[in-house]
Design a protein around this motif. Structure first.
Motif, PDB file in Angstrom:
ATOM      1  N   GLY A 110       5.963  -2.968  16.392  1.00 34.65           N
ATOM      2  CA  GLY A 110       6.826  -2.040  17.102  1.00 34.65           C
ATOM      3  C   GLY A 110       6.199  -0.701  17.419  1.00 34.65           C
ATOM      4  N   ILE A 111       4.936  -0.519  17.043  1.00 33.44           N
ATOM      5  CA  ILE A 111       4.278   0.760  17.315  1.00 33.44           C
ATOM      6  C   ILE A 111       2.995   0.532  18.099  1.00 33.44           C
ATOM      7  N   GLU A 112       2.599   1.563  18.810  1.00 34.14           N
ATOM      8  CA  GLU A 112       1.345   1.496  19.558  1.00 34.14           C
ATOM      9  C   GLU A 112       0.208   1.731  18.573  1.00 34.14           C
ATOM     10  N   LEU A 113      -0.669   0.757  18.490  1.00 35.29           N
ATOM     11  CA  LEU A 113      -1.746   0.818  17.512  1.00 35.29           C
ATOM     12  C   LEU A 113      -2.980   0.148  18.099  1.00 35.29           C
ATOM     13  N   VAL A 114      -4.113   0.762  17.913  1.00 32.76           N
ATOM     14  CA  VAL A 114      -5.376   0.183  18.380  1.00 32.76           C
ATOM     15  C   VAL A 114      -5.565  -1.167  17.685  1.00 32.76           C
ATOM     16  N   ALA A 115      -5.978  -2.172  18.429  1.00 32.16           N
ATOM     17  CA  ALA A 115      -6.094  -3.529  17.902  1.00 32.16           C
ATOM     18  C   ALA A 115      -6.973  -3.596  16.656  1.00 32.16           C
ATOM     19  N   ASP A 116      -8.075  -2.864  16.668  1.00 30.28           N
ATOM     20  CA  ASP A 116      -8.967  -2.885  15.506  1.00 30.28           C
ATOM     21  C   ASP A 116      -8.285  -2.334  14.255  1.00 30.28           C
ATOM     22  N   ARG A 117      -7.464  -1.303  14.421  1.00 32.99           N
ATOM     23  CA  ARG A 117      -6.758  -0.717  13.265  1.00 32.99           C
ATOM     24  C   ARG A 117      -5.722  -1.695  12.729  1.00 32.99           C
ATOM     25  N   ARG A 118      -5.024  -2.378  13.658  1.00 33.68           N
ATOM     26  CA  ARG A 118      -4.043  -3.376  13.218  1.00 33.68           C
ATOM     27  C   ARG A 118      -4.744  -4.483  12.461  1.00 33.68           C
ATOM     28  N   ALA A 119      -5.885  -4.929  12.952  1.00 35.87           N
ATOM     29  CA  ALA A 119      -6.641  -5.981  12.276  1.00 35.87           C
ATOM     30  C   ALA A 119      -7.075  -5.533  10.882  1.00 35.87           C
ATOM     31  N   GLU A 120      -7.492  -4.269  10.764  1.00 35.46           N
ATOM     32  CA  GLU A 120      -7.882  -3.748   9.448  1.00 35.46           C
ATOM     33  C   GLU A 120      -6.704  -3.727   8.484  1.00 35.46           C
ATOM     34  N   LEU A 121      -5.532  -3.310   8.971  1.00 36.56           N
ATOM     35  CA  LEU A 121      -4.342  -3.294   8.127  1.00 36.56           C
ATOM     36  C   LEU A 121      -3.926  -4.709   7.732  1.00 36.56           C
ATOM     37  N   ALA A 122      -4.042  -5.643   8.663  1.00 33.71           N
ATOM     38  CA  ALA A 122      -3.708  -7.036   8.354  1.00 33.71           C
ATOM     39  C   ALA A 122      -4.663  -7.595   7.301  1.00 33.71           C
ATOM     40  N   ALA A 123      -5.941  -7.276   7.429  1.00 34.99           N
ATOM     41  CA  ALA A 123      -6.926  -7.739   6.443  1.00 34.99           C
ATOM     42  C   ALA A 123      -6.663  -7.125   5.069  1.00 34.99           C
ATOM     43  N   LEU A 124      -6.304  -5.851   5.056  1.00 34.28           N
ATOM     44  CA  LEU A 124      -5.983  -5.181   3.800  1.00 34.28           C
ATOM     45  C   LEU A 124      -4.752  -5.808   3.144  1.00 34.28           C
ATOM     46  N   ALA A 125      -3.734  -6.066   3.932  1.00 34.32           N
ATOM     47  CA  ALA A 125      -2.522  -6.686   3.403  1.00 34.32           C
ATOM     48  C   ALA A 125      -2.837  -8.067   2.821  1.00 34.32           C
ATOM     49  N   ALA A 126      -3.619  -8.847   3.537  1.00 35.20           N
ATOM     50  CA  ALA A 126      -3.989 -10.179   3.053  1.00 35.20           C
ATOM     51  C   ALA A 126      -4.796 -10.082   1.762  1.00 35.20           C
ATOM     52  N   PHE A 127      -5.712  -9.128   1.710  1.00 36.42           N
ATOM     53  CA  PHE A 127      -6.538  -8.942   0.516  1.00 36.42           C
ATOM     54  C   PHE A 127      -5.662  -8.592  -0.697  1.00 36.42           C
ATOM     55  N   VAL A 128      -4.754  -7.665  -0.505  1.00 36.33           N
ATOM     56  CA  VAL A 128      -3.908  -7.234  -1.628  1.00 36.33           C
ATOM     57  C   VAL A 128      -3.044  -8.379  -2.119  1.00 36.33           C
ATOM     58  N   VAL A 129      -2.446  -9.120  -1.219  1.00 41.12           N
ATOM     59  CA  VAL A 129      -1.577 -10.225  -1.619  1.00 41.12           C
ATOM     60  C   VAL A 129      -2.376 -11.335  -2.298  1.00 41.12           C
ATOM     61  N   GLU A 130      -3.456 -11.738  -1.711  1.00 41.05           N
ATOM     62  CA  GLU A 130      -4.240 -12.853  -2.264  1.00 41.05           C
ATOM     63  C   GLU A 130      -4.978 -12.456  -3.528  1.00 41.05           C
ATOM     64  N   ARG A 131      -5.366 -11.210  -3.637  1.00 39.70           N
ATOM     65  CA  ARG A 131      -6.072 -10.734  -4.836  1.00 39.70           C
ATOM     66  C   ARG A 131      -5.168 -10.808  -6.054  1.00 39.70           C
ATOM     67  N   THR A 132      -3.889 -10.576  -5.850  1.00 38.30           N
ATOM     68  CA  THR A 132      -2.961 -10.604  -6.975  1.00 38.30           C
ATOM     69  C   THR A 132      -2.542 -12.015  -7.344  1.00 38.30           C
ATOM     70  N   GLY A 133      -2.847 -12.970  -6.477  1.00 42.88           N
ATOM     71  CA  GLY A 133      -2.439 -14.359  -6.743  1.00 42.88           C
ATOM     72  C   GLY A 133      -3.417 -15.034  -7.553  1.00 42.88           C
TER      73      GLY A 133
END
Length: 85
Positions: free
Chosen positions: A62-85
């Motif tokens: 829902g926000i305007e975000l540079v594609a590379d920044r969104r990809a970095e946030l998505a990678a960070l989210a995936a890392f945090v979730v999977e790291r705790t599993g």
């Protein structure tokens, strides 16, 4: 809290006693982990973590975000979730 809600009788009481007492070391930790696993607490927490991560990433749509920044946030989210599993 989830495990206390899911466990029955003796297991619930054993977990409550473990939480109320100071840690007795590795054996006490192992006992708590067995009870948490019996209650399905790890699976439930991973399901919740994935849901929160998905909701956060959906909010980025829902926000305007540079594609590379969104990809970095998505990678960070995936890392945090999977790291705790």
């Amino acid at each position: 809290v989830y495990a206390l809600e899911q466990l029955d009788g003796g297991d619930r009481e054993a977990l409550a006693r473990r939480y109320a007492a100071p840690s007795d070391g590795d054996e006490a930790v192992a006992a708590v982990l067995r009870l948490l696993d019996a209650a399905g607490a790890r699976e439930a927490s991973m399901t919740a973590a994935r849901a929160w991560s998905d909701a956060a990433l959906d909010a980025l749509d829902g926000i305007e975000l540079v594609a590379d920044r969104r990809a970095e946030l998505a990678a960070l989210a995936a890392f945090v979730v999977e790291r705790t599993g």
